[in-house]
Design a protein around this motif. Structure first.
Motif, PDB file in Angstrom:
ATOM      1  N   UNK A  71       4.849 127.131-116.905  1.00  0.00           N
ATOM      2  CA  UNK A  71       6.064 126.432-117.314  1.00  0.00           C
ATOM      3  C   UNK A  71       7.312 127.198-116.871  1.00  0.00           C
ATOM      4  N   UNK A  72       7.296 128.516-117.076  1.00  0.00           N
ATOM      5  CA  UNK A  72       8.444 129.334-116.664  1.00  0.00           C
ATOM      6  C   UNK A  72       8.612 129.330-115.153  1.00  0.00           C
ATOM      7  N   UNK A  73       7.467 129.311-114.441  1.00  0.00           N
ATOM      8  CA  UNK A  73       7.526 129.326-112.989  1.00  0.00           C
ATOM      9  C   UNK A  73       8.194 128.106-112.398  1.00  0.00           C
ATOM     10  N   UNK A 301       6.975 123.166-108.323  1.00  0.00           N
ATOM     11  CA  UNK A 301       5.608 123.165-108.863  1.00  0.00           C
ATOM     12  C   UNK A 301       4.629 123.753-107.848  1.00  0.00           C
ATOM     13  N   UNK A 302       4.757 123.349-106.586  1.00  0.00           N
ATOM     14  CA  UNK A 302       3.896 123.895-105.542  1.00  0.00           C
ATOM     15  C   UNK A 302       4.125 125.392-105.378  1.00  0.00           C
ATOM     16  N   UNK A 303       5.379 125.813-105.350  1.00  0.00           N
ATOM     17  CA  UNK A 303       5.691 127.236-105.227  1.00  0.00           C
ATOM     18  C   UNK A 303       5.052 128.040-106.350  1.00  0.00           C
ATOM     19  N   UNK A 307       2.548 131.084-105.924  1.00  0.00           N
ATOM     20  CA  UNK A 307       3.002 132.378-106.464  1.00  0.00           C
ATOM     21  C   UNK A 307       1.881 133.026-107.269  1.00  0.00           C
ATOM     22  N   UNK A 308       1.241 132.242-108.117  1.00  0.00           N
ATOM     23  CA  UNK A 308       0.188 132.806-108.968  1.00  0.00           C
ATOM     24  C   UNK A 308      -1.133 132.967-108.226  1.00  0.00           C
ATOM     25  N   UNK A 309      -1.367 132.176-107.194  1.00  0.00           N
ATOM     26  CA  UNK A 309      -2.525 132.435-106.338  1.00  0.00           C
ATOM     27  C   UNK A 309      -2.399 133.798-105.667  1.00  0.00           C
ATOM     28  N   UNK A 310      -1.204 134.134-105.238  1.00  0.00           N
ATOM     29  CA  UNK A 310      -0.987 135.440-104.622  1.00  0.00           C
ATOM     30  C   UNK A 310      -1.084 136.568-105.654  1.00  0.00           C
ATOM     31  N   UNK A 394       9.083 130.059 -98.667  1.00  0.00           N
ATOM     32  CA  UNK A 394       7.782 129.944 -99.327  1.00  0.00           C
ATOM     33  C   UNK A 394       6.983 131.240 -99.178  1.00  0.00           C
ATOM     34  N   UNK A 395       6.897 131.771 -97.974  1.00  0.00           N
ATOM     35  CA  UNK A 395       6.146 133.006 -97.737  1.00  0.00           C
ATOM     36  C   UNK A 395       6.731 134.159 -98.556  1.00  0.00           C
TER      37      UNK A 395
END
Length: 512
Positions: A71-73, A301-303, A307-310, A394-395
């Protein structure tokens, strides 16, 4: 022939390839929580093992802080105007800082299980406050929810840190931290898919749907309930028969005195406070000043998902690297420090050109134009994933997620390398989360006061690099290849026989 070490532990030239359990040296209770289940050729670990308990606490955080992070992201708690989220987060991190500092005392007194179960409740109330805000614009509820979550989160994260750092043996601490961080951040990834799916056609900057908030609310409630399935810390037994070092009969008096005793026995912890302070400082910049400012709703939302996948990648690489047994622990500690410092300058240095491309006035004008129905080109400041200049930001944002996980993983591993005492590590975790939250409160306040974006960026980079320099003397003088059991027992009322591996206890008894 077996040889007894100074700590009472036993080594044997004839049994180096066999675990203590395989040699029949471990006698665990016969109750249900210590029974292993065979599924084909695979044997599941017993319920009261450190690994199973870590998985449970990981999924509690998957469902509670993981949804909070998702949610914060999104930036602004899913709202277009981040004002409510900023005020809620200022309240959150302010109470978090106060409670977190004393959370070790509370957790050691009431127990890890109770602290974690209570801690999960605040996340549900926080999510509910933003669902309410979408309809009522009730700042009072969101600020209260933030303050209450600070109390709850202080206990949850202290209990989680104590489990993650004190349950594994020394050679597996990096892996345990990595496993936790990967499972926990998978919660944010899956949580991020909820608003991504529900807002996939929203190409403007707008508030997320009610369904998004309701989905988060249900998941956080499940997480709070899951905490009740943990066993008490005193019932956790490792494969070699050793137990977590705690106090036999903790009380409010003993644990409050123990909090201040930590400063007497381990004054070097003060040198780690800048690192603690920096470890959440950058979230306001990441979530509000990059993702919330520069991207439309579906792209935010995609970012967040990426972000959390990384973060999963970062925690895996750092956690496993810090446990490579081919190198001494002191060597791994310095190697991790050098790698983290290099990442600090490579990633944040790479973010400087991007930070210079926009300011608050530019973003406000872009949002106003959008609200007035002005058609803007894809190259405008508010980016969509179809924008031609979306790739670079994005990167960068993905590598900010990688850096966050690397920094947190190293900080936890570093604290865990200083002691194996569960009581002391609960205090360390409390200090970490309390000081961390004080930094977060300051940064959210700066963002709420519309501090220029470039100043926010510069403060992050400078504080992170400076805090790592403060850690270096502690790394040099205090990190050892192992911490003796005698040393760990000094901060507790337990004895060697209470916590030592079964083989070591038998060896001592055989000599009497």
């Amino acid at each position: 022939m077996a040889e007894k070490t100074a700590t009472g532990e036993v080594s044997s030239r004839n049994s180096q390839s066999l675990s203590a359990e395989e040699q029949g040296a471990v006698n665990r209770p016969t109750t249900w929580m210590y029974k292993k289940i065979r599924i084909g050729s695979w044997t599941a670990p017993y319920y009261a093992s450190p690994s199973v308990q870590l998985v449970i606490v990981s999924f509690v955080c998957f469902l509670c802080p993981g949804m909070f992070n998702a949610l914060s992201g999104m930036g602004g708690g899913g709202q277009v105007d981040p004002d409510a989220a900023n005020k809620a987060n200022i309240a959150l991190y302010s109470t978090f800082a106060g409670v977190g500092f004393f959370a070790g005392t509370i957790t050691n007194t009431v127990g890890i299980k109770a602290a974690l179960a209570f801690g999960g409740l605040g996340y549900s109330i926080y999510v509910a406050s933003f669902l309410s805000f979408s309809h009522t614009q009730n700042y009072g509820f969101s600020i209260f929810a933030g303050a209450f979550l600070g109390v709850c989160a202080g206990l949850l994260w202290c209990a989680q840190g104590a489990i993650m750092m004190s349950y594994p043996d020394e050679k597996n601490k990096g892996k345990f931290i990595s496993w936790f961080w990967m499972i926990f951040n998978m919660g944010a990834v899956i949580g991020g898919l909820i608003p991504l799916g529900q807002n996939i056609n929203t190409t403007t900057a707008s508030t997320v749907t009610d369904g998004t908030y309701i989905g988060f609310l249900v998941l956080t409630l499940l997480g709070a309930a899951l905490a009740f399935t943990l066993v008490k810390a005193k019932n956790v037994i490792r494969d070699d028969g050793s137990k977590v070092i705690l106090m036999k009969s903790p009380s409010w008096k003993t644990e409050l005195l123990g909090l201040f005793e930590t400063f007497k026995t381990d004054p070097y912890i003060l040198a780690l406070f800048p690192m603690f302070f920096a470890s959440n400082w950058f979230y306001a910049y990441h979530f509000n000043d990059i993702n919330g400012a520069r991207f439309n709703t579906r792209t935010r939302a995609l970012n967040s998902v990426l972000y959390y996948l990384m973060q999963i990648v970062g925690s895996y690489l750092f956690g496993y690297a810090l446990d490579i047994q081919h190198f001494r622990r002191t060597t791994r500690a310095w190697g991790g420090w050098v790698a983290l410092m290099a990442c600090t300058f490579a990633i944040w240095g790479g973010g400087l050109p991007f930070a210079r491309t926009y300011n608050r006035a530019d973003i406000a004008a872009a949002i106003k134009a959008q609200d007035e129905g002005v058609v803007v080109p894809q190259s405008a400041l508010i980016l969509d994933w179809e924008s031609s200049n979306y790739g670079g930001p994005l990167v960068l944002y993905m590598f900010y997620g990688f850096y966050d996980a690397a920094f947190q993983t190293y900080a936890y591993w570093f604290m865990g390398s200083l002691t194996n005492n569960g009581r002391k590590l609960a205090n360390f975790a409390g200090f970490y989360k309390g000081i961390q939250s004080a930094g977060g409160a300051v940064m959210w306040s700066l963002d709420n006061n519309h501090t220029p974006y470039i100043n926010m960026f510069a403060s992050c980079w400078a504080l992170l690099a400076g805090s790592l320099l403060c850690v270096a003397p502690v790394l040099h003088f205090k990190v050892k290849d192992t911490v003796s059991l005698e040393e760990d027992l000094k901060f507790t009322d337990e004895s060697f026989e209470d916590v030592a591996p079964t083989s070591a206890i038998k060896a001592v008894q055989a000599e009497k």
